[in-house]
Design an enzyme around this catalytic site. Structure first.
Site, mmCIF file in Angstrom:
data_model
loop_
_atom_site.group_PDB
_atom_site.id
_atom_site.type_symbol
_atom_site.label_atom_id
_atom_site.label_comp_id
_atom_site.label_asym_id
_atom_site.label_seq_id
_atom_site.Cartn_x
_atom_site.Cartn_y
_atom_site.Cartn_z
ATOM 1 N N CYS A 43 -8.973 -4.592 -10.617
ATOM 2 C CA CYS A 43 -8.586 -3.149 -9.934
ATOM 3 C C CYS A 43 -6.829 -3.501 -9.073
ATOM 4 O O CYS A 43 -6.751 -3.004 -8.200
ATOM 5 C CB CYS A 43 -8.915 -2.502 -9.351
ATOM 6 S SG CYS A 43 -9.797 -3.709 -7.895
ATOM 7 N N HIS A 76 0.474 -1.066 -0.319
ATOM 8 C CA HIS A 76 -0.238 0.028 0.229
ATOM 9 C C HIS A 76 0.796 1.345 0.306
ATOM 10 O O HIS A 76 0.377 2.338 -0.408
ATOM 11 C CB HIS A 76 -1.149 0.052 1.581
ATOM 12 C CG HIS A 76 -2.251 -0.671 0.681
ATOM 13 N ND1 HIS A 76 -1.973 -2.227 1.134
ATOM 14 C CD2 HIS A 76 -2.917 -0.119 0.072
ATOM 15 C CE1 HIS A 76 -3.207 -3.080 1.061
ATOM 16 N NE2 HIS A 76 -4.065 -1.862 0.064
HETATM 17 C C1 PEP Z 1 -6.381 -5.960 -3.929
HETATM 18 O O1 PEP Z 1 -6.059 -6.436 -3.305
HETATM 19 O O2 PEP Z 1 -5.425 -5.988 -5.155
HETATM 20 C C2 PEP Z 1 -7.015 -4.603 -4.349
HETATM 21 C C3 PEP Z 1 -7.468 -3.428 -5.833
HETATM 22 O O3 PEP Z 1 -6.967 -4.091 -3.023
HETATM 23 P P1 PEP Z 1 -5.711 -3.801 -2.087
HETATM 24 O O4 PEP Z 1 -4.661 -2.932 -2.977
HETATM 25 O O5 PEP Z 1 -6.480 -2.175 -1.457
HETATM 26 O O6 PEP Z 1 -6.056 -4.575 -0.692
#
Ligand code: PEP
Ligand code: MG
Length: 571
Positions: A506, A195
């Protein structure tokens, strides 16, 4: 010291130059060899100078404090000053040098370990947590020791910005550092999929993951150049490095200007397949950018960032206003609001910690364990649907049973709003994220239960391959092209297609233009990514032939040779 360089992995593009702010890891390493008797006075002098240096640095930070949290932050600094001024703190370090012949760093660490043990033995949880202040003070003294005498007065170049060098950095911390002019990040624990990386990309901050030798190579206060594109960090760069950096920055600007022409282009492959490029958003700025660059909508709005930081207002009204503003800003294009997904590497506040946060109470599980807070968020989302198209998305769905419990809470929220005669769109679609293998394996049922699905490859790869998305040590195991991952992607695509349920990808994979050919070949037509990546991926889509890719990718997947597609995109 002369110019030094170290290689690393660039995770967020760009290059910058700035002054290093080194946050040494709490388990910093020291030389355990004893010092000779005649060296003891010098080591004692180093400790005294480092404590004095740390103290005057604290005063300087305090004088520079601005903004609404000035008082609160000032109080923390005062607590740190008290520790530094306490004669027992210095005595404890000196004892290690005099009695055990440790060098200054080792004596500091030994004293820190004693204090840590004392704090850990305290029953009162508040007092126990004050041990963190001691750790931070020790970190400051350690930085001063590493800097050495006279170095603290080295002219800094605040105008050039700060390069944070740290073990790891939580996403909500990055914003705090921005207020101090953050120009780039160098961390030892993160990966392309963390993140922190996602946020760094969103904020256009170059980020590089380096080995722990970076703490020996870069000293606090050094001028450093971070070139995440070339995967290199240079301490005390020379004039040639500066010239190269300027050239690279000019080339990046030229490329960006050329791509800007694609802002209004339709996203179709050469053989006419329409591909919808959606945007992932964490901030208002992302939404504005998504609109400017012609995104099909917001494919993923990460609401946890609204909840980050002390003093965040998480009441229904505040949430409603944020969601409504996002919907209005998108001017009629759908906004996919994901319910809270704290936990794991998202700097969880609240009960999502646990021994193993990635496998603990996170995502939808956490929301279901706090149904009142969940309902507040759902009502705010539903109310925003009166202002334009909204889709509600649940993260970390692992079973049909929890999906149904969540849907029942949505239904109850709808009933409450009807009763209160509050406007909302009765047909607001509700979707599930497929980001753990369990969800992919029951994608047929999820596709029939939900109005849409969103594939979160970041987590799906981590959970399928048991490879922490933040841990650079297992970065080579974190492989989005692993046959098991591709099998789960294909399975989800097939089930969604059969049930005629829309599916968006995504995860960060969608933002990687090298992967676009593979994704179109697998059959994805909806990709959601940070808006910074939109034009580059659009450029790639325009150059590809979907029909040819479909046949080819199927063959390559069967033969386990998909990597060649990525390599082609690089050449
Ligand atoms: C994922 O896990 O691919 C996602 C889009 O969610 P995050 O990156 O917020 O965990
Ligand atoms: Mg996820």
């Amino acid at each position: 010291m002369p110019r030094r360089e170290l290689r690393g992995e660039g995770t967020a593009r760009g290059a910058a130059i700035g002054t290093a702010r080194v946050r040494y890891p709490l388990d910093f390493s020291v030389d355990p060899a004893p010092v000779a008797r005649h060296e003891v006075p010098a080591e004692l002098a180093r400790v005294a100078a480092a404590i004095a240096g740390a103290r005057s640095e604290l005063d300087a930070v305090r004088r520079r404090l601005r903004g609404p949290l000035r008082r609160e932050i000032g109080e923390f600094l005062d607590a740190h000053a008290l520790i530094l001024d306490d004669p027992e703190f210095a005595d404890g370090i000196r004892a290690g040098i005099v009695e055990r012949r440790l060098n200054a760093e080792a004596a500091l660490k030994a004293h820190r370990d004693q204090l840590r043990a004392a704090f850990e033995a305290i029953d009162d949880p508040y007092l126990r947590s004050r041990g963190e202040d001691v750790e931070q003070v020790v970190g400051r003294v350690f930085a001063a020791l590493k800097r050495g005498p006279g170095e603290a007065r080295r002219p800094r170049a605040p105008a050039a910005g700060v390069v944070l060098v740290a073990d790891s950095v939580a996403p909500d911390e990055i914003e705090g550092w921005q207020a101090q002019g953050l120009a780039a990040l160098v961390v030892t624990r993160a990966s392309v999929w963390s993140h922190a990386t996602i946020l760094a990309r969103a904020l256009r901050l170059p980020m590089l993951v380096a080995g722990r030798e970076v703490f020996d190579l870069v000293r606090d206060g050094d001028p450093v150049l971070v070139d995440a594109d070339a995967g290199i960090i240079i301490a005390e760069p020379d004039t040639l490095d500066h010239a190269r950096l300027r050239e690279r920055q000019r080339a990046n600007e030229r490329r960006a200007r050329a791509r800007a022409r694609l802002r209004t282009a339709e996203t179709r492959t050469r053989d006419g397949l329409a591909v919808r490029l959606w945007a992932n958003a964490e901030h208002d700025d992302d939404i504005a950018l998504a609109r400017r660059l012609g995104a099909a909508g917001i494919g993923l709005y990460r609401t946890e960032f609204l909840h980050a930081g002390p003093g965040a207002d998480t009441g229904e009204e505040a949430q409603f206003r944020a969601y409504r503003d996002a919907v209005l800003a998108m001017g009629g294009r759908p906004v996919t609001l994901r319910t809270l997904d704290v936990g794991g590497d998202k700097g969880a506040s609240g009960p999502g910690g646990g021994e193993n946060p990635a496998l603990g109470l996170r995502g939808l599980r956490l929301s279901l364990s706090q149904p009142a807070g969940f309902a507040v968020q759902l009502r705010a989302m539903l109310r925003a649907s009166a202002y334009g198209p909204v889709r509600i998305l649940f993260p970390m769905v692992t079973s049909l049973e929890e999906a149904e419990r969540a849907l029942a809470i949505v239904e109850a929220c709808r009933a409450e709003l009807r009763l209160a005669r509050i406007d909302f769109d009765e047909d607001t679609p509700v979707g599930a994220m497929v980001e753990v293998p369990a969800a992919a394996l029951i994608a047929d049922r999820l596709a029939r239960t939900f109005d849409f699905l969103a594939l979160g490859s970041n987590d799906l790869v981590q959970y399928t391959l048991a490879a922490d998305r933040n841990d650079a040590a297992v970065a080579s195991s974190y492989d989005p092209l692993h046959p098991a991952v591709l099998a789960l992607l294909t399975m989800t695509l097939d089930h969604a297609r059969r049930a005629r349920t829309p599916l968006t990808l995504c995860g960060e994979l969608a933002a990687d233009p090298r992967a676009t050919a593979l994704l179109l070949g697998l059959g994805f037509t909806d990709l959601s990514m940070h808006p910074n990546a939109l034009l580059e991926v659009r450029e790639r889509v325009l150059a590809l032939h979907a029909g040819a890719l479909r046949k080819r990718v199927r063959r390559l997947v069967a033969a386990g040779e998909t990597r060649s597609l990525l390599d082609e995109a690089c050449s």
